[in-house]
Design an enzyme around this catalytic site. Structure first.
Site, mmCIF file in Angstrom:
data_model
loop_
_atom_site.group_PDB
_atom_site.id
_atom_site.type_symbol
_atom_site.label_atom_id
_atom_site.label_comp_id
_atom_site.label_asym_id
_atom_site.label_seq_id
_atom_site.Cartn_x
_atom_site.Cartn_y
_atom_site.Cartn_z
ATOM 1 N N ARG A 108 0.876 -1.184 0.000
ATOM 2 C CA ARG A 108 0.000 0.000 0.000
ATOM 3 C C ARG A 108 0.906 1.225 0.000
ATOM 4 O O ARG A 108 1.674 1.427 0.949
ATOM 5 C CB ARG A 108 -0.908 0.004 1.226
ATOM 6 N N HIS A 135 -7.295 0.718 -6.415
ATOM 7 C CA HIS A 135 -7.446 -0.188 -5.265
ATOM 8 C C HIS A 135 -8.052 -1.494 -5.782
ATOM 9 O O HIS A 135 -9.192 -1.844 -5.468
ATOM 10 C CB HIS A 135 -8.351 0.470 -4.222
ATOM 11 N N GLN A 138 -9.828 -4.191 -3.530
ATOM 12 C CA GLN A 138 -11.152 -3.806 -3.049
ATOM 13 C C GLN A 138 -12.211 -4.090 -4.109
ATOM 14 O O GLN A 138 -13.306 -4.575 -3.804
ATOM 15 C CB GLN A 138 -11.159 -2.314 -2.705
ATOM 16 N N ASP A 231 -17.425 6.653 -1.602
ATOM 17 C CA ASP A 231 -16.154 6.524 -0.877
ATOM 18 C C ASP A 231 -15.920 7.864 -0.181
ATOM 19 O O ASP A 231 -16.554 8.878 -0.507
ATOM 20 C CB ASP A 231 -15.020 6.196 -1.873
ATOM 21 N N CYS A 271 -16.277 0.960 0.547
ATOM 22 C CA CYS A 271 -15.073 0.192 0.867
ATOM 23 C C CYS A 271 -14.684 0.299 2.330
ATOM 24 O O CYS A 271 -13.979 -0.560 2.841
ATOM 25 C CB CYS A 271 -13.929 0.627 -0.034
ATOM 26 N N ARG A 299 -12.923 -9.138 1.241
ATOM 27 C CA ARG A 299 -11.513 -8.809 0.990
ATOM 28 C C ARG A 299 -10.654 -10.056 1.236
ATOM 29 O O ARG A 299 -9.726 -10.336 0.478
ATOM 30 C CB ARG A 299 -11.061 -7.676 1.929
#
Ligand code: CP
Ligand code: NVA
Length: 315
Positions: A108, A135, A138, A231, A271, A299
């Site tokens: 990340r 991402h 996700q 988001d 998410c 996930r």
């Protein structure tokens, strides 16, 4: 050839479908004798997977740690701030040290260029656990969740409201188009998706029968949607811009009025972490159409599937 997952279009439509089918299978067989342990070496010793964080995380840290352990491996979680990478050791040098000792690297970080540099130097699969731009882990979990709720992906409409320029919007465009979905991004003009991503997503959609659209009209993005998603308005690294960022997004909140414009059986995704009363209303995220806790659990399954898939194809 070593395969990496750096952005959502690293998986072709057929490959994405394989990963999602494997994720569903892993969820079904979790904790049974049928659960695969590909990270356990022939002598029974676990192989390590490095999971490196330049930014905070709850879900990604937990799901990769648990997932690698469930695959028979050893999750080596590294906070970059406590490593030499955080003191400026070149990405390539860090990668050359890691790839002789671990089976895969999960990272990340900030710029997409950083994870691309890692992949270029790595002999083991590199997985993007979130960059400023994408991402993809996700989105695999989100697609698994939608499949569970709707039985299919192709032909469904996904409406995204909020920051059209962030990692989630970009990944929904590429990953949703790959799945044959109709992806609509509703965002302020000043927070539009990258032109490169929109173009690439449009090319993929032309192959899969999906479509992509950016619109400044929040109502149009939500109208009739089978999946409604949002988001945070302030992504990691943007905290200093908080005051300037909130006002333009107010008309794009996923509230009850937005949900009422979607299909009656629309599924709500986020998410997480979520900011109730900002990008999503408490009644919506905590309401009956919300699938966010399944989404968070998925996930685990989706990332285990992605790791197995990448390792199998990387010889
Ligand atoms: N959704 C997600 O990636 O959450 P974390 O930042 O907690 O990992
Ligand atoms: N766009 C958000 C996603 C968090 C999982 C961020 O980058 O902070």
């Amino acid at each position: 050839m070593t395969r990496h997952l750096l952005r959502d279009d690293d998986l072709s439509p057929a490959e994405q479908a394989e990963v999602l089918a494997l994720a569903a299978e892993l969820k079904r067989t979790r904790h049974t004798d049928a659960a695969p342990v590909p990270l356990r070496a022939a002598n029974g010793v676990p192989r390590a997977v490095a999971v490196v964080f330049d930014k905070p995380s709850t879900r990604t840290r937990v799901s990769f740690s648990v997932g690698v352990a469930e695959l028979g491996g050893y999750p080596l979680v590294i906070d970059a701030g406590t490593s030499q990478l955080g003191r400026g050791e070149p990405v390539e040098d860090t990668t050359r040290v890691l790839d002789r000792q671990v089976a895969a690297i999960v990272w990340r970080t900030f710029g997409q260029d950083r994870i691309e540099a890692m992949a270029a130097a790595s002999r083991v699969p590199v997985v993007n656990a979130l960059t400023d731009d994408f991402h993809p882990c996700q989105i695999l979990a989100d697609l698994q969740t939608v499949t569970e709720r709707k039985g299919t992906l192709a032909g469904l409409t996904m409406g995204y409201l909020g920051d059209g320029a962030n990692n989630m919007a970009h990944s929904y465009l590429l990953g949703g188009a790959t799945a044959g979905m109709h992806v609509r991004i509703g965002s302020p003009e000043s927070f539009q998706p990258s032109a490169e991503v929109l173009k690439r997503a449009g090319e993929i959609a032309a192959e899969t029968g999906g479509s992509v659209l950016w619109t400044p009209d929040a109502a149009a993005a939500a109208y009739g949607a089978d999946v409604l998603v949002t988001d945070t308005w302030v992504s990691m690294g943007q905290e200093d811009e908080y005051d300037a960022r909130v006002a333009p997004f107010l008309p794009y909140a996923l509230d009850e009025a937005a949900l009422a414009r979607a299909a009656d059986d629309a599924v709500v995704l986020h998410c997480l972490p979520a900011y109730r009363g900002k990008e999503i209303a408490a009644d919506v995220i905590d309401g009956p159409q919300s699938a966010v806790w399944d989404e968070a659990e998925n996930r685990l399954h989706a990332q285990k599937a992605a790791l197995i898939w990448l390792l199998e194809r990387s010889g």
